[in-house]
Design an enzyme around this catalytic site. Structure first.
Site, PDB file in Angstrom:
ATOM      1  N   HIS A 265      27.698  -6.875 -13.566  1.00  0.00           N
ATOM      2  CA  HIS A 265      27.680  -7.892 -14.265  1.00  0.00           C
ATOM      3  C   HIS A 265      27.086  -7.392 -15.623  1.00  0.00           C
ATOM      4  O   HIS A 265      25.886  -6.679 -15.684  1.00  0.00           O
ATOM      5  CB  HIS A 265      26.778  -8.732 -13.672  1.00  0.00           C
ATOM      6  CG  HIS A 265      26.204 -10.127 -14.328  1.00  0.00           C
ATOM      7  ND1 HIS A 265      27.040 -11.279 -14.069  1.00  0.00           N
ATOM      8  CD2 HIS A 265      25.358 -10.421 -15.392  1.00  0.00           C
ATOM      9  CE1 HIS A 265      26.189 -12.230 -14.948  1.00  0.00           C
ATOM     10  NE2 HIS A 265      25.459 -11.642 -15.532  1.00  0.00           N
ATOM     11  N   CYS A 266      27.549  -7.929 -16.649  1.00  0.00           N
ATOM     12  CA  CYS A 266      27.069  -7.249 -18.226  1.00  0.00           C
ATOM     13  C   CYS A 266      26.247  -8.411 -18.858  1.00  0.00           C
ATOM     14  O   CYS A 266      26.542  -9.626 -19.071  1.00  0.00           O
ATOM     15  CB  CYS A 266      28.129  -6.940 -19.021  1.00  0.00           C
ATOM     16  SG  CYS A 266      27.552  -6.227 -20.578  1.00  0.00           S
ATOM     17  N   VAL A 267      25.022  -7.953 -18.787  1.00  0.00           N
ATOM     18  CA  VAL A 267      23.993  -8.889 -19.590  1.00  0.00           C
ATOM     19  C   VAL A 267      24.332  -9.159 -20.942  1.00  0.00           C
ATOM     20  O   VAL A 267      24.117 -10.133 -21.524  1.00  0.00           O
ATOM     21  CB  VAL A 267      22.558  -8.530 -19.353  1.00  0.00           C
ATOM     22  CG1 VAL A 267      22.045  -8.558 -17.991  1.00  0.00           C
ATOM     23  CG2 VAL A 267      22.309  -7.000 -20.346  1.00  0.00           C
ATOM     24  N   ASN A 270      26.803 -11.674 -20.733  1.00  0.00           N
ATOM     25  CA  ASN A 270      26.372 -12.886 -19.972  1.00  0.00           C
ATOM     26  C   ASN A 270      27.493 -13.443 -18.634  1.00  0.00           C
ATOM     27  O   ASN A 270      27.807 -14.481 -18.410  1.00  0.00           O
ATOM     28  CB  ASN A 270      25.839 -13.971 -20.472  1.00  0.00           C
ATOM     29  CG  ASN A 270      25.050 -15.057 -19.642  1.00  0.00           C
ATOM     30  OD1 ASN A 270      24.431 -14.626 -18.793  1.00  0.00           O
ATOM     31  ND2 ASN A 270      25.041 -16.386 -20.088  1.00  0.00           N
ATOM     32  N   SER A 271      28.223 -12.306 -18.327  1.00  0.00           N
ATOM     33  CA  SER A 271      29.463 -12.449 -17.302  1.00  0.00           C
ATOM     34  C   SER A 271      29.684 -11.183 -16.711  1.00  0.00           C
ATOM     35  O   SER A 271      29.149 -10.105 -16.998  1.00  0.00           O
ATOM     36  CB  SER A 271      30.603 -12.946 -18.235  1.00  0.00           C
ATOM     37  OG  SER A 271      31.735 -13.074 -17.598  1.00  0.00           O
TER      38      SER A 271
END
Length: 412
Positions: A265-267, A270-271
């Site tokens: 999950h890549c901040v 945001n997905s």
């Protein structure tokens, strides 16, 4: 029939109709907190969270169909980033302190949100606003000096547009598994909390006629692979989504969904990064690296003329002789710090693709002590899906082209 909301009205988190003019009224939590602070009493458990929720609910702007709520996490980057960069441009020591502190603050906030398992738009807002503000400073402070050609500005602009286009694609569906409608649970007995291993009579048995198709996302057309799944590959039951997860699928606790070939999950977007958007994610990182390095090069060649890129980055006499040069030089260092961080992420991603392993699989292999550390620990080879460099990259380039379908003969 209830009257429609005016531009300054809204429905609060308690379901009551409210007005922006009354944003400071009925603040029981805040009043109680101030009273306790003045009398040197400790706040009750959860008081700060309730105060923060109240403030976040009332932070709105007027709109046609009712006041629109502003996400609080969007505000700090828009306000603080220009302030910090302008203060850092005042003196070399101020720049050193601020540019050293910014990564620490960002990492601290990431750790805080990660512990609370919260999704936030802070990092996406910080990334997009940083791009826009750096481009604005470049056009305002660097281009007017006359050392940057129009073709170079066009090239930089095209790189920025391509990066944003790839980022937009990466923000789309990463490969979510459909949730069973109506909370219906699959009628498989004995699946709860147990893994289901492949066999000819199991849920994901692969028949001989299916050997030409993709198995769990593995591309058959790029190299010769056995129709049987590698040892240790399994499907298991997700208690959150109430479905059977194919191999390499993971449940994201932040998105609350199962994602095919979940990487992480890549901040910054945001997905999740999964089967359907992994290519776009790599493309966005690549365009960012090229555009950022090109912009840094053009800026340094303008304010530190006659010096090579590396020398100008660390030794640029006269950079603080005027405020315009100081601000440009400060932004260069800010871009260099961000580019170094994104470059490390891109390097890890490229190595993982070369060994056909995801971030999630590498993390699980480290936890279970089932993987091999390679290249000084930069990559963890699980050995399950590694079929050689060319086959691994062929598989990656085929992701999302034709999602694997399971026919009736695969489920016996």
């Amino acid at each position: 029939m209830e009257e429609p909301l005016c531009c300054c009205e809204y429905v609060d988190r308690r379901g009551r109709r409210n007005h922006l003019a009354a944003c400071c009224c009925d603040c029981e939590e805040l009043d109680d907190g101030c009273d306790r602070w003045l009398t040197c009493k400790s706040l009750p458990p959860g008081a700060l969270e309730r105060i923060a929720d109240t403030i976040a609910d009332r932070l709105r702007v007027p709109w046609f169909s009712g006041a629109v709520k502003i996400n609080v996490s969007l505000v700090p980057p828009l306000v603080l980033l220009p302030v910090f960069l302008h203060v850092a441009a005042l003196h070399f020591l101020l720049g050193l302190i601020i540019l050293t502190s910014l990564p620490v603050v960002v990492l601290w906030y990431y750790y805080l949100t990660h512990r609370r398992k919260e999704r936030t738009l802070f990092f996406l807002s910080l990334g997009l606003f940083s791009l826009g503000y750096m481009y604005y400073v470049f056009l305002r402070e660097v281009v007017p000096r006359g050392h940057v050609e129009h073709s170079q500005v066009v090239t930089l602009t095209c790189g920025l547009i391509l990066m944003l286009a790839a980022l937009s694609r990466a923000k789309k569906d990463p490969g979510y598994l459909p949730i069973p409608a109506g909370n219906e649970k699959p009628s498989h007995q004995g699946l709860h909390n147990k893994s289901i291993r492949g066999s000819s009579g199991g849920l994901h048995g692969i028949s001989g006629a299916a050997s030409s198709r993709a198995v769990n996302g593995e591309a058959k057309g790029y190299c010769s692979m056995s129709a049987e799944q590698p040892a240790g590959v399994k499907k298991d039951w997700c208690t959150k989504c109430q479905l059977v997860r194919p191999a390499r699928t993971g449940h994201c606790r932040l998105c609350g969904r199962c994602v095919r070939r979940l990487d992480h999950h890549c901040v910054w977007i945001n997905s999740c990064v999964g089967e359907q958007n992994h290519q776009a994610f790599i493309l966005a990182l690549s365009f960012f690296m090229l555009t950022s390095v090109y912009g840094i090069t053009l800026t340094l060649h303008t304010i530190c003329r006659g010096r090579s890129l590396f020398v100008a980055l660390f030794y640029c006499p006269g950079a603080y002789s005027d405020y315009s040069s100081a601000l440009s030089f400060t932004c260069v260092w800010y871009c260099a710090i961000v580019t170094a961080g994104m470059g490390y992420i891109l390097l890890i991603q490229l190595l993982n693709i070369s060994y056909n392993v995801t971030e999630r699989e590498a993390r699980l292999a480290l936890r279970d002590n089932t993987g091999r550390r390679l290249l000084g620990g930069l990559v963890i080879d699980t050995g399950q899906y590694n079929r050689g460099l060319l086959c691994n990259w062929g598989h990656f380039l085929s992701l999302g082209a034709s999602p694997p379908q399971r026919s009736a003969e695969d489920i016996v």
